[in-house]
Design a protein around this motif. Structure first.
Motif, PDB file in Angstrom:
ATOM      1  N   THR A  94       0.833  -1.198   0.000  1.00  0.00           N
ATOM      2  CA  THR A  94       0.000   0.000   0.000  1.00  0.00           C
ATOM      3  C   THR A  94       0.874   1.256   0.000  1.00  0.00           C
ATOM      4  O   THR A  94       1.836   1.349   0.760  1.00  0.00           O
ATOM      5  CB  THR A  94      -0.917   0.026   1.231  1.00  0.00           C
ATOM      6  OG1 THR A  94      -1.745  -1.140   1.223  1.00  0.00           O
ATOM      7  CG2 THR A  94      -1.811   1.275   1.220  1.00  0.00           C
ATOM      8  N   TRP A  95       0.511   2.215  -0.842  1.00  0.00           N
ATOM      9  CA  TRP A  95       1.200   3.504  -0.863  1.00  0.00           C
ATOM     10  C   TRP A  95       0.427   4.510  -0.018  1.00  0.00           C
ATOM     11  O   TRP A  95      -0.812   4.514  -0.035  1.00  0.00           O
ATOM     12  CB  TRP A  95       1.353   4.027  -2.292  1.00  0.00           C
ATOM     13  CG  TRP A  95       2.403   3.303  -3.075  1.00  0.00           C
ATOM     14  CD1 TRP A  95       2.229   2.205  -3.878  1.00  0.00           C
ATOM     15  CD2 TRP A  95       3.803   3.611  -3.116  1.00  0.00           C
ATOM     16  NE1 TRP A  95       3.426   1.817  -4.420  1.00  0.00           N
ATOM     17  CE2 TRP A  95       4.417   2.658  -3.972  1.00  0.00           C
ATOM     18  CE3 TRP A  95       4.594   4.594  -2.519  1.00  0.00           C
ATOM     19  CZ2 TRP A  95       5.782   2.668  -4.244  1.00  0.00           C
ATOM     20  CZ3 TRP A  95       5.947   4.606  -2.787  1.00  0.00           C
ATOM     21  CH2 TRP A  95       6.537   3.653  -3.641  1.00  0.00           C
ATOM     22  N   VAL A  96       1.150   5.358   0.708  1.00  0.00           N
ATOM     23  CA  VAL A  96       0.542   6.339   1.606  1.00  0.00           C
ATOM     24  C   VAL A  96       1.098   7.718   1.270  1.00  0.00           C
ATOM     25  O   VAL A  96       2.306   7.876   1.077  1.00  0.00           O
ATOM     26  CB  VAL A  96       0.848   6.023   3.090  1.00  0.00           C
ATOM     27  CG1 VAL A  96       0.077   6.977   3.999  1.00  0.00           C
ATOM     28  CG2 VAL A  96       0.529   4.574   3.411  1.00  0.00           C
ATOM     29  N   ARG A  97       0.223   8.709   1.204  1.00  0.00           N
ATOM     30  CA  ARG A  97       0.673  10.080   0.996  1.00  0.00           C
ATOM     31  C   ARG A  97      -0.035  10.987   2.004  1.00  0.00           C
ATOM     32  O   ARG A  97      -1.250  10.905   2.172  1.00  0.00           O
ATOM     33  CB  ARG A  97       0.397  10.563  -0.422  1.00  0.00           C
ATOM     34  CG  ARG A  97       1.241  11.799  -0.786  1.00  0.00           C
ATOM     35  CD  ARG A  97       1.103  12.199  -2.227  1.00  0.00           C
ATOM     36  NE  ARG A  97       2.127  13.204  -2.548  1.00  0.00           N
ATOM     37  CZ  ARG A  97       2.126  13.941  -3.657  1.00  0.00           C
ATOM     38  NH1 ARG A  97       1.163  13.795  -4.550  1.00  0.00           N
ATOM     39  NH2 ARG A  97       3.087  14.822  -3.873  1.00  0.00           N
ATOM     40  N   LEU A  98       0.741  11.813   2.676  1.00  0.00           N
ATOM     41  CA  LEU A  98       0.214  12.706   3.709  1.00  0.00           C
ATOM     42  C   LEU A  98       0.047  14.116   3.162  1.00  0.00           C
ATOM     43  O   LEU A  98       0.884  14.605   2.400  1.00  0.00           O
ATOM     44  CB  LEU A  98       1.145  12.732   4.920  1.00  0.00           C
ATOM     45  CG  LEU A  98       1.414  11.386   5.588  1.00  0.00           C
ATOM     46  CD1 LEU A  98       2.350  11.575   6.777  1.00  0.00           C
ATOM     47  CD2 LEU A  98       0.122  10.721   6.023  1.00  0.00           C
ATOM     48  N   TYR A  99      -1.038  14.780   3.571  1.00  0.00           N
ATOM     49  CA  TYR A  99      -1.362  16.133   3.141  1.00  0.00           C
ATOM     50  C   TYR A  99      -1.515  17.058   4.341  1.00  0.00           C
ATOM     51  O   TYR A  99      -1.951  16.629   5.407  1.00  0.00           O
ATOM     52  CB  TYR A  99      -2.670  16.157   2.341  1.00  0.00           C
ATOM     53  CG  TYR A  99      -2.603  15.505   0.989  1.00  0.00           C
ATOM     54  CD1 TYR A  99      -2.463  16.268  -0.170  1.00  0.00           C
ATOM     55  CD2 TYR A  99      -2.688  14.128   0.862  1.00  0.00           C
ATOM     56  CE1 TYR A  99      -2.414  15.670  -1.410  1.00  0.00           C
ATOM     57  CE2 TYR A  99      -2.629  13.515  -0.383  1.00  0.00           C
ATOM     58  CZ  TYR A  99      -2.499  14.297  -1.518  1.00  0.00           C
ATOM     59  OH  TYR A  99      -2.433  13.709  -2.745  1.00  0.00           O
ATOM     60  N   ARG A 100      -1.229  18.315   4.127  1.00  0.00           N
ATOM     61  CA  ARG A 100      -1.429  19.325   5.163  1.00  0.00           C
ATOM     62  C   ARG A 100      -2.848  19.870   5.076  1.00  0.00           C
ATOM     63  O   ARG A 100      -3.383  20.082   3.988  1.00  0.00           O
ATOM     64  CB  ARG A 100      -0.428  20.460   4.973  1.00  0.00           C
ATOM     65  CG  ARG A 100      -0.492  21.526   6.051  1.00  0.00           C
ATOM     66  CD  ARG A 100       0.575  22.574   5.805  1.00  0.00           C
ATOM     67  NE  ARG A 100       0.555  23.616   6.836  1.00  0.00           N
ATOM     68  CZ  ARG A 100       1.389  24.636   6.863  1.00  0.00           C
ATOM     69  NH1 ARG A 100       2.321  24.756   5.936  1.00  0.00           N
ATOM     70  NH2 ARG A 100       1.313  25.528   7.829  1.00  0.00           N
ATOM     71  N   ASP A 101      -3.450  20.096   6.223  1.00  0.00           N
ATOM     72  CA  ASP A 101      -4.822  20.613   6.290  1.00  0.00           C
ATOM     73  C   ASP A 101      -4.838  22.106   5.992  1.00  0.00           C
ATOM     74  O   ASP A 101      -4.201  22.902   6.681  1.00  0.00           O
ATOM     75  CB  ASP A 101      -5.403  20.331   7.675  1.00  0.00           C
ATOM     76  CG  ASP A 101      -6.797  20.918   7.855  1.00  0.00           C
ATOM     77  OD1 ASP A 101      -7.467  21.147   6.840  1.00  0.00           O
ATOM     78  OD2 ASP A 101      -7.193  21.143   9.012  1.00  0.00           O
TER      79      ASP A 101
END
Length: 310
Positions: free
Chosen positions: A270-277
């Motif tokens: 699984t690939w995961v990408r984090l984003y800023r709110d």
């Protein structure tokens, strides 16, 4: 190699690059129908280590016996605002890059500086300019008409050559703050050799934009090379960091997301990408937008090697 990894962690700590540990789990539903086999994936549950205990005195565990190396001490002559730090390793050389401005964040003249180490971080080259300023380096409050500035995007490795990339943008008016929209100009690029040699600067665009008067003009890059560099950033794990001016998905609770980090892969693929709110997507004012921010990261997942994302 172990000492190199440890020094990477040391530098991440010194340059304030956040390192968080997290645990993921997911459930698979296997459905077999004739020759077809599909796997239904559920979003992993993310548990941040900061919430593993209700103890109000909780703190992160940091590595002990670290060797601290100061790469830069800010001063008015070189710039008192330094951020957007990146660290990368290529052919035995460690590179540390960051954006610098005379006083403010993302103001006219912000540009990338760099130091190099060929002995795994023991000694470092003198600080040098990686990308010269695209406009006069002045405080954001000064009435300067051209507010063009840079945000370092990271690196691409193409045909065994390392390329550094920076995003160029400007505010809609002199002295504009972040509450006003930025105008994306494009991305500049140049090769960086382990011996410190810097290649000529070029644009990752079909046509080169006009420069700010009094500042150098750079040509558009070779279309074949530009295509390879752009394709590099499309691969999972290689995505542009701080990709401003690009449409990102909204969250499932109607928040606008931005400034994603490059994705990373879990052991199960699984690939995961984090984003800023960025706050509520329909906020009408800057105050409303700030008040609606949850002050947390959002995660998106890909189960097909980056082709689609949740």
């Amino acid at each position: 190699m172990t000492s190199t990894i440890i020094r990477f962690l040391i530098l991440c700590f010194l340059l304030q690059i956040p390192i968080s540990q997290s645990a993921f789990c997911q459930a698979d539903e296997v459905i077999i129908s004739g020759e077809q086999r599909t796997i239904k994936k559920e979003n992993p549950v993310v548990r941040w280590t900061a919430y593993k205990s209700d103890d109000k005195t909780f703190r992160y565990d940091f590595l002990e016996n670290l060797e601290h190396i100061n790469l830069h001490t800010a001063n008015p002559e070189t710039g008192t605002w330094n951020h957007h730090q990146h660290i990368f390793y290529f052919k035995g050389v460690m590179f540390a890059v960051w954006d610098s401005h005379i006083r403010d964040e993302n103001a006219a003249g912000q540009h990338a500086r760099m130091r190099r180490s060929s002995d795994e971080g023991k000694t470092w080259s003198p600080m040098e300019v990686l990308f010269p300023p695209s406009a006069k380096n002045v405080p954001a409050a000064d009435p300067y008409p051209k507010t063009r500035f840079q945000s370092f995007n990271g690196i691409a490795m193409v045909d065994d050559v390392l390329y550094a990339v920076t995003d160029v943008a400007e505010w809609t008016a002199a002295g504009a703050k972040k509450i006003r929209p930025r105008i994306k100009i494009g991305q500049m690029c140049r090769s960086v050799s382990p011996d410190g040699t810097l290649g000529k600067i070029f644009w990752l665009l079909p046509e080169a934009p006009e420069p700010v008067p009094g500042f150098p003009a750079y040509p558009a890059g070779d279309p074949v090379l530009v295509g390879k560099i752009k394709n590099y950033f499309k691969q999972p794990g290689n995505e542009i960091q701080l990709s401003f001016g690009v449409g990102h998905p909204d969250s499932d609770d109607d928040h606008h997301l931005g400034e994603p980090v490059p994705s990373y892969q879990l052991k199960d693929g699984t690939w995961v990408r984090l984003y800023r709110d960025g706050g509520y997507k329909d906020a009408k004012t800057f105050r409303e937008q700030e008040a609606s921010k949850a002050r947390r990261n959002y995660a998106s997942f890909s189960f097909d090697d980056g082709k689609t994302w949740t």
